[in-house]
Design a protein around this motif. Structure first.
Motif, PDB file in Angstrom:
ATOM      1  N   PRO A   1       2.425   7.912  -1.777  1.00 39.61           N
ATOM      2  CA  PRO A   1       2.486   7.296  -3.100  1.00 39.61           C
ATOM      3  C   PRO A   1       3.269   5.994  -3.061  1.00 39.61           C
ATOM      4  O   PRO A   1       4.205   5.840  -2.268  1.00 39.61           O
ATOM      5  N   ALA A   2       2.858   5.049  -3.889  1.00 44.02           N
ATOM      6  CA  ALA A   2       3.564   3.771  -3.945  1.00 44.02           C
ATOM      7  C   ALA A   2       4.998   4.008  -4.399  1.00 44.02           C
ATOM      8  O   ALA A   2       5.245   4.788  -5.323  1.00 44.02           O
ATOM      9  N   PRO A   3       5.968   3.353  -3.761  1.00 48.32           N
ATOM     10  CA  PRO A   3       7.369   3.598  -4.118  1.00 48.32           C
ATOM     11  C   PRO A   3       7.755   3.064  -5.494  1.00 48.32           C
ATOM     12  O   PRO A   3       8.780   3.471  -6.034  1.00 48.32           O
ATOM     13  N   ILE A   4       6.976   2.144  -6.045  1.00 47.75           N
ATOM     14  CA  ILE A   4       7.252   1.652  -7.395  1.00 47.75           C
ATOM     15  C   ILE A   4       6.352   2.421  -8.353  1.00 47.75           C
ATOM     16  O   ILE A   4       5.132   2.319  -8.295  1.00 47.75           O
ATOM     17  N   ARG A   5       6.933   3.214  -9.238  1.00 50.01           N
ATOM     18  CA  ARG A   5       6.173   4.092 -10.128  1.00 50.01           C
ATOM     19  C   ARG A   5       5.850   3.367 -11.430  1.00 50.01           C
ATOM     20  O   ARG A   5       6.742   2.835 -12.096  1.00 50.01           O
TER      21      ARG A   5
ATOM     22  N   GLY B   1       3.542  -4.024 -25.981  1.00 47.85           N
ATOM     23  CA  GLY B   1       4.398  -2.846 -25.947  1.00 47.85           C
ATOM     24  C   GLY B   1       5.430  -2.917 -24.837  1.00 47.85           C
ATOM     25  O   GLY B   1       5.474  -3.870 -24.051  1.00 47.85           O
ATOM     26  N   PRO B   2       6.301  -1.906 -24.753  1.00 46.74           N
ATOM     27  CA  PRO B   2       7.296  -1.857 -23.674  1.00 46.74           C
ATOM     28  C   PRO B   2       6.615  -1.665 -22.327  1.00 46.74           C
ATOM     29  O   PRO B   2       5.537  -1.061 -22.238  1.00 46.74           O
ATOM     30  N   LYS B   3       7.248  -2.178 -21.293  1.00 43.06           N
ATOM     31  CA  LYS B   3       6.700  -2.065 -19.937  1.00 43.06           C
ATOM     32  C   LYS B   3       7.859  -1.755 -18.988  1.00 43.06           C
ATOM     33  O   LYS B   3       8.669  -2.631 -18.682  1.00 43.06           O
ATOM     34  N   ILE B   4       7.930  -0.514 -18.564  1.00 50.21           N
ATOM     35  CA  ILE B   4       9.008  -0.060 -17.689  1.00 50.21           C
ATOM     36  C   ILE B   4       8.406   0.557 -16.434  1.00 50.21           C
ATOM     37  O   ILE B   4       7.510   1.397 -16.508  1.00 50.21           O
ATOM     38  N   ALA B   5       8.882   0.146 -15.287  1.00 50.73           N
ATOM     39  CA  ALA B   5       8.529   0.766 -14.014  1.00 50.73           C
ATOM     40  C   ALA B   5       9.810   1.309 -13.381  1.00 50.73           C
ATOM     41  O   ALA B   5      10.919   0.914 -13.768  1.00 50.73           O
ATOM     42  N   VAL B   6       9.644   2.211 -12.428  1.00 52.34           N
ATOM     43  CA  VAL B   6      10.799   2.855 -11.794  1.00 52.34           C
ATOM     44  C   VAL B   6      10.711   2.675 -10.283  1.00 52.34           C
ATOM     45  O   VAL B   6       9.662   2.912  -9.676  1.00 52.34           O
ATOM     46  N   LEU B   7      11.818   2.258  -9.704  1.00 52.13           N
ATOM     47  CA  LEU B   7      11.912   2.074  -8.255  1.00 52.13           C
ATOM     48  C   LEU B   7      12.965   3.018  -7.693  1.00 52.13           C
ATOM     49  O   LEU B   7      14.153   2.881  -8.016  1.00 52.13           O
ATOM     50  N   PRO B   8      12.594   3.977  -6.860  1.00 50.29           N
ATOM     51  CA  PRO B   8      13.609   4.800  -6.193  1.00 50.29           C
ATOM     52  C   PRO B   8      14.414   3.933  -5.215  1.00 50.29           C
ATOM     53  O   PRO B   8      13.849   3.288  -4.334  1.00 50.29           O
ATOM     54  N   SER B   9      15.714   3.893  -5.384  1.00 54.30           N
ATOM     55  CA  SER B   9      16.564   3.088  -4.506  1.00 54.30           C
ATOM     56  C   SER B   9      18.010   3.538  -4.654  1.00 54.30           C
ATOM     57  O   SER B   9      18.469   3.841  -5.757  1.00 54.30           O
TER      58      SER B   9
ATOM     59  N   PRO C   1      -2.677 -10.251 -21.017  1.00 50.98           N
ATOM     60  CA  PRO C   1      -3.585  -9.175 -20.598  1.00 50.98           C
ATOM     61  C   PRO C   1      -4.249  -9.506 -19.264  1.00 50.98           C
ATOM     62  O   PRO C   1      -4.436 -10.677 -18.912  1.00 50.98           O
ATOM     63  N   GLY C   2      -4.608  -8.479 -18.531  1.00 50.97           N
ATOM     64  CA  GLY C   2      -5.292  -8.678 -17.263  1.00 50.97           C
ATOM     65  C   GLY C   2      -5.368  -7.386 -16.479  1.00 50.97           C
ATOM     66  O   GLY C   2      -4.835  -6.355 -16.893  1.00 50.97           O
ATOM     67  N   THR C   3      -6.033  -7.439 -15.350  1.00 53.13           N
ATOM     68  CA  THR C   3      -6.164  -6.275 -14.473  1.00 53.13           C
ATOM     69  C   THR C   3      -5.616  -6.612 -13.093  1.00 53.13           C
ATOM     70  O   THR C   3      -5.374  -7.775 -12.766  1.00 53.13           O
ATOM     71  N   ASP C   4      -5.429  -5.584 -12.300  1.00 50.86           N
ATOM     72  CA  ASP C   4      -4.968  -5.724 -10.912  1.00 50.86           C
ATOM     73  C   ASP C   4      -3.606  -6.407 -10.795  1.00 50.86           C
ATOM     74  O   ASP C   4      -3.347  -7.144  -9.838  1.00 50.86           O
ATOM     75  N   TYR C   5      -2.748  -6.170 -11.776  1.00 48.95           N
ATOM     76  CA  TYR C   5      -1.360  -6.601 -11.632  1.00 48.95           C
ATOM     77  C   TYR C   5      -0.657  -5.667 -10.646  1.00 48.95           C
ATOM     78  O   TYR C   5      -0.996  -4.487 -10.524  1.00 48.95           O
ATOM     79  N   ARG C   6       0.345  -6.193  -9.955  1.00 46.47           N
ATOM     80  CA  ARG C   6       1.183  -5.382  -9.068  1.00 46.47           C
ATOM     81  C   ARG C   6       2.632  -5.826  -9.198  1.00 46.47           C
ATOM     82  O   ARG C   6       2.915  -7.020  -9.348  1.00 46.47           O
ATOM     83  N   LEU C   7       3.537  -4.866  -9.110  1.00 46.33           N
ATOM     84  CA  LEU C   7       4.964  -5.155  -9.045  1.00 46.33           C
ATOM     85  C   LEU C   7       5.412  -5.088  -7.590  1.00 46.33           C
ATOM     86  O   LEU C   7       4.960  -4.220  -6.829  1.00 46.33           O
ATOM     87  N   HIS C   8       6.321  -5.985  -7.221  1.00 47.56           N
ATOM     88  CA  HIS C   8       6.817  -6.041  -5.849  1.00 47.56           C
ATOM     89  C   HIS C   8       8.338  -6.087  -5.858  1.00 47.56           C
ATOM     90  O   HIS C   8       8.946  -6.795  -6.666  1.00 47.56           O
TER      91      HIS C   8
ATOM     92  N   GLY D   1      10.854  -6.589  -2.621  1.00 44.60           N
ATOM     93  CA  GLY D   1      10.880  -6.725  -1.173  1.00 44.60           C
ATOM     94  C   GLY D   1       9.491  -6.529  -0.601  1.00 44.60           C
ATOM     95  O   GLY D   1       8.516  -7.132  -1.061  1.00 44.60           O
ATOM     96  N   ALA D   2       9.368  -5.638   0.372  1.00 47.38           N
ATOM     97  CA  ALA D   2       8.077  -5.388   1.017  1.00 47.38           C
ATOM     98  C   ALA D   2       7.281  -4.285   0.330  1.00 47.38           C
ATOM     99  O   ALA D   2       6.162  -3.979   0.746  1.00 47.38           O
ATOM    100  N   THR D   3       7.838  -3.676  -0.706  1.00 44.93           N
ATOM    101  CA  THR D   3       7.142  -2.585  -1.387  1.00 44.93           C
ATOM    102  C   THR D   3       6.387  -3.106  -2.597  1.00 44.93           C
ATOM    103  O   THR D   3       6.774  -4.100  -3.214  1.00 44.93           O
ATOM    104  N   ALA D   4       5.304  -2.420  -2.941  1.00 40.95           N
ATOM    105  CA  ALA D   4       4.476  -2.840  -4.073  1.00 40.95           C
ATOM    106  C   ALA D   4       3.957  -1.615  -4.812  1.00 40.95           C
ATOM    107  O   ALA D   4       3.817  -0.528  -4.238  1.00 40.95           O
ATOM    108  N   SER D   5       3.650  -1.798  -6.073  1.00 37.19           N
ATOM    109  CA  SER D   5       3.069  -0.724  -6.878  1.00 37.19           C
ATOM    110  C   SER D   5       1.564  -0.674  -6.666  1.00 37.19           C
ATOM    111  O   SER D   5       0.966  -1.574  -6.065  1.00 37.19           O
ATOM    112  N   HIS D   6       0.950   0.371  -7.171  1.00 38.85           N
ATOM    113  CA  HIS D   6      -0.500   0.390  -7.264  1.00 38.85           C
ATOM    114  C   HIS D   6      -0.918  -0.644  -8.313  1.00 38.85           C
ATOM    115  O   HIS D   6      -0.129  -1.005  -9.196  1.00 38.85           O
TER     116      HIS D   6
END
Length: 256
Positions: free
Chosen positions: A22-26, A36-44, A91-98, A100-105
């Motif tokens: 699984p991608a490390p950025i949830r 709306g709100p936009k929150i992602a979670v990074l285990p670190s 608005p858009g599709t195929d956004y990713r959060l990064h 360092g070297a890790t990225a979200s789906h």
């Protein structure tokens, strides 16, 4: 038997080895609302904020910022950082959060990203219908289609002695209980559970109207056999269980 177990274990190990972790950025896989709100979670375990970037479908940086260290999260058992990118409204599709070297789906940002979730939830009720075939044209995947189950479904009262020695007198009538929704995979049908579920749909219909979205499930919005009958699709689905509840009433003058 031992060879069979070893073979099964080998298949499981091979499958586990070939599946991507699984991608490390949830993120929310359904997407995020534009305003709306936009929150992602990074285990670190890092105590200091980390730099993050948001890239678009072309791989270009659309936004950036610093993570917010939260620390230990009791629910997941991990130490986490929050990534708050709620100020981004394109608005858009195929956004990713990064980070360092890790990225979200990849994910989408849209005005109504959860609309497909509502459609999928309503499709569940259709797939739980009893007494009618579930047709390939109205399910997301062909293997979900099936022949009619329990058609007809005639019910009467139990007569005799049960497993605990209790005696039951039976009754002099039968009910045609064909139709309605299965409660679960065991194909039971219950008026209490069905009544709660029916009320939930009818209450949703009223609340949508009260909040100015009365056409959210207008005729043709859901993949149902009744989608061209000129009636609200949510009410079409609720009617399936209402008919079952009416059929489960005992004849007038009968004592329970």
């Amino acid at each position: 038997m031992s060879r069979l177990l070893l073979g099964a274990a080998a298949v499981l190990l091979t499958t586990a080895a070939t599946q991507a972790p699984p991608a490390p950025i949830r993120i929310d896989q359904a997407g995020f609302e534009t305003r709306g709100p936009k929150i992602a979670v990074l285990p670190s375990t890092q105590a200091k904020p980390l730099a993050w970037t948001l890239t678009d479908a072309r791989g270009k940086t659309a936004a950036s910022g610093q993570t917010i260290p939260v620390g230990a999260d009791a629910a997941s058992g991990e130490s986490v950082h929050r990534i708050d990118f709620g100020s981004f409204h394109t608005p858009g599709t195929d956004y990713r959060l990064h980070v360092g070297a890790t990225a979200s789906h990849p994910f989408a940002i849209a005005d109504r990203p959860f609309a497909p979730v509502a459609t999928a939830a309503m499709s569940f009720f259709y797939q739980q219908r009893s007494g009618v075939p579930i047709l390939p044209a109205f399910v997301e995947r062909s293997y979900l289609a099936r022949p009619a189950g329990h058609a007809p479904d005639i019910a009467t009262c139990f007569a005799g002695v049960d497993q605990k020695g209790g005696k039951w007198p039976g009754c002099g009538y039968k009910l045609d209980a064909t139709g309605g929704w299965y409660d679960a995979g065991d194909h039971g049908k219950y008026v209490v559970n069905g009544g709660v579920s029916t009320w939930t749909l009818l209450d949703l219909h009223e609340r949508l109207a009260a909040f100015g979205d009365a056409n959210a499930f207008a005729d043709g919005r859901l993949p149902l056999p009744e989608r061209t009958n000129g009636k609200d699709d949510l009410l079409d689905e609720a009617r399936v269980e209402v008919a079952f509840l009416l059929a489960m009433q005992i004849p007038d003058g009968t004592k329970l």
